[in-house]
Design a protein around this motif. Structure first.
Motif, PDB file in Angstrom:
ATOM      1  N   PHE A  62      -0.891 -13.030  -4.955  1.00 47.51           N
ATOM      2  CA  PHE A  62       0.261 -12.877  -4.204  1.00 47.51           C
ATOM      3  C   PHE A  62       0.162 -13.434  -2.766  1.00 47.51           C
ATOM      4  O   PHE A  62       0.992 -14.079  -2.357  1.00 47.51           O
ATOM      5  N   GLN A  63      -1.215 -13.303  -2.282  1.00 43.86           N
ATOM      6  CA  GLN A  63      -1.492 -13.814  -0.919  1.00 43.86           C
ATOM      7  C   GLN A  63      -1.805 -15.444  -0.999  1.00 43.86           C
ATOM      8  O   GLN A  63      -0.750 -16.215   0.010  1.00 43.86           O
ATOM      9  N   PHE A  68       4.396 -10.933 -10.343  1.00 41.43           N
ATOM     10  CA  PHE A  68       4.838  -9.614 -10.253  1.00 41.43           C
ATOM     11  C   PHE A  68       5.034  -9.076 -11.839  1.00 41.43           C
ATOM     12  O   PHE A  68       5.016  -8.135 -11.944  1.00 41.43           O
ATOM     13  N   TRP A  69       5.784 -10.068 -12.556  1.00 41.93           N
ATOM     14  CA  TRP A  69       6.257  -9.461 -13.953  1.00 41.93           C
ATOM     15  C   TRP A  69       5.129  -9.112 -14.975  1.00 41.93           C
ATOM     16  O   TRP A  69       5.146  -8.351 -15.517  1.00 41.93           O
ATOM     17  N   ILE A  70       3.934 -10.024 -14.835  1.00 42.47           N
ATOM     18  CA  ILE A  70       2.944  -9.790 -15.423  1.00 42.47           C
ATOM     19  C   ILE A  70       2.302  -8.315 -14.916  1.00 42.47           C
ATOM     20  O   ILE A  70       1.840  -7.474 -15.985  1.00 42.47           O
ATOM     21  N   SER A  71       2.095  -8.172 -13.762  1.00 46.37           N
ATOM     22  CA  SER A  71       1.644  -6.803 -13.193  1.00 46.37           C
ATOM     23  C   SER A  71       2.453  -5.608 -13.724  1.00 46.37           C
ATOM     24  O   SER A  71       2.043  -4.743 -13.985  1.00 46.37           O
ATOM     25  N   VAL A  72       3.781  -5.747 -13.801  1.00 44.22           N
ATOM     26  CA  VAL A  72       4.553  -4.863 -14.329  1.00 44.22           C
ATOM     27  C   VAL A  72       4.431  -4.399 -15.714  1.00 44.22           C
ATOM     28  O   VAL A  72       4.310  -3.482 -16.007  1.00 44.22           O
ATOM     29  N   ILE A  73       4.360  -5.554 -16.493  1.00 45.87           N
ATOM     30  CA  ILE A  73       4.206  -5.383 -17.941  1.00 45.87           C
ATOM     31  C   ILE A  73       2.920  -4.764 -18.191  1.00 45.87           C
ATOM     32  O   ILE A  73       2.787  -3.868 -18.832  1.00 45.87           O
ATOM     33  N   TYR A  84      -5.753  -6.065 -10.662  1.00 47.44           N
ATOM     34  CA  TYR A  84      -4.957  -5.831  -9.341  1.00 47.44           C
ATOM     35  C   TYR A  84      -5.532  -6.671  -8.367  1.00 47.44           C
ATOM     36  O   TYR A  84      -4.947  -7.009  -7.370  1.00 47.44           O
ATOM     37  N   PHE A  85      -6.853  -6.526  -8.385  1.00 52.36           N
ATOM     38  CA  PHE A  85      -7.569  -7.470  -7.281  1.00 52.36           C
ATOM     39  C   PHE A  85      -7.067  -9.122  -7.396  1.00 52.36           C
ATOM     40  O   PHE A  85      -6.722  -9.437  -6.285  1.00 52.36           O
ATOM     41  N   ILE A 140       7.840 -19.054  -7.267  1.00 52.34           N
ATOM     42  CA  ILE A 140       7.566 -18.952  -8.962  1.00 52.34           C
ATOM     43  C   ILE A 140       6.290 -18.337  -9.143  1.00 52.34           C
ATOM     44  O   ILE A 140       6.235 -17.345 -10.138  1.00 52.34           O
ATOM     45  N   GLY A 141       5.231 -18.553  -8.459  1.00 51.11           N
ATOM     46  CA  GLY A 141       4.019 -17.970  -8.769  1.00 51.11           C
ATOM     47  C   GLY A 141       3.978 -16.571  -8.588  1.00 51.11           C
ATOM     48  O   GLY A 141       3.359 -15.799  -9.248  1.00 51.11           O
ATOM     49  N   MET A 142       4.865 -16.128  -7.321  1.00 52.45           N
ATOM     50  CA  MET A 142       4.789 -14.741  -7.188  1.00 52.45           C
ATOM     51  C   MET A 142       5.800 -13.995  -8.230  1.00 52.45           C
ATOM     52  O   MET A 142       5.355 -12.690  -8.356  1.00 52.45           O
ATOM     53  N   ALA A 143       6.712 -14.548  -8.595  1.00 51.94           N
ATOM     54  CA  ALA A 143       7.510 -13.875  -9.574  1.00 51.94           C
ATOM     55  C   ALA A 143       6.942 -13.730 -10.943  1.00 51.94           C
ATOM     56  O   ALA A 143       6.948 -12.694 -11.422  1.00 51.94           O
TER      57      ALA A 143
END
Length: 257
Positions: A113-114, A132-137, A106-107, A126-129
């Motif tokens: 994200f930053q 995001f989905w990697i973190s959700v999965i 998560y770090f 694209i990078g944030m998306a």
């Protein structure tokens, strides 16, 4: 199956409310450590960060030990609270590794994200998306970690592997579990984590795992069976009988039934 999972989790929590209260009380004390201790060391940034990290790792270790205790409750056993010490001795290393891995992951996501948001272009979006989905999965798949450790395997690598296999093979169920845990967490906030709290979350996870084991036992015995047509009514018939037909009104006011 999903509705029964939620129903079973609710009644397992109801039947073991006293135990859950004690589990949640200890959890509240542990949560207070990363909230207040770093503030007392704010003048020494390194110690403040170390105290925060150590506190979070301690919470993971506690959850790992308690999850095995909750597993026994979901399987209709009557474990004693002292059994948690034995579970702690068995699980603390893997829980510690999971906690450290989660903090690192998560770090990296937060830093990523930053970085991508600062780009201010299509590549940043694209990078944030992607992050995001990697973190959700990962967040959903990791919900199976302790149930797998308690029921299927003790090897760290295999636990992680099976956690992701369970997610991708039961995506719908995993999403419902994730949403149920979010609702549980919101309700816990409203009730100051007294109920349903971490105990309720662990019961949800272990109830889900127990029912999925029925599925895989069936597929192992019937390798040619259609994976999309699992005979859930037959598989969980005994579980339905154990849970019984109950209503909240009838449980609180039995004389009105």
């Amino acid at each position: 199956m999903i509705l029964f999972m939620l129903n079973k989790a609710f009644w397992d929590a109801w039947d073991n409310m006293g135990r859950l209260l004690l589990i949640n009380f200890v959890m509240i004390l542990l949560l207070a450590i990363p909230v207040f201790l770093p503030k007392t060391l704010i003048q020494i940034p390194v110690l403040s960060v170390l105290s925060l990290v150590s506190s979070i790792l301690l919470i993971f270790v506690y959850i790992g030990a308690v999850s095995a205790y909750v597993r026994d409750l979901v399987h209709y056993k009557s474990p004693e609270l002292k059994d948690i010490i034995g579970h702690l001795q068995e699980s603390w290393k893997k829980s510690l590794i999971l906690g450290a891995g989660a903090l690192f992951f998560y770090f990296i996501c937060f830093t990523g994200f930053q970085f991508y948001s600062a780009l201010g272009n299509i590549m940043g979006l694209i990078g944030m998306a992607f992050l995001f989905w990697i973190s959700v999965i990962v967040s959903i798949a990791i919900l199976f970690f302790f149930p797998v450790m308690n029921n299927l395997d003790k090897n760290m690598i295999k636990i992680l592997k099976k956690s992701f296999i369970l997610f991708f093979d039961n995506t719908g169920t995993a999403l419902v579990l994730f949403l149920a845990i979010i609702v549980n967490t919101i309700l816990s906030f409203a009730l100051a984590f007294i109920l349903p709290g971490i105990g309720g979350i662990l019961i949800l996870q272990e109830s889900c795992m127990k029912l999925l084991i029925f599925k895989y036992d069936y597929l192992e015995e019937n390798p040619d069976a259609d994976r999309k047509k699992i005979p859930w009514n037959a598989l969980i018939r005994e579980e339905r009988e154990k849970v019984g037909t109950r209503t909240l009104k009838g449980t609180i006011f039995p004389w009105k039934d």
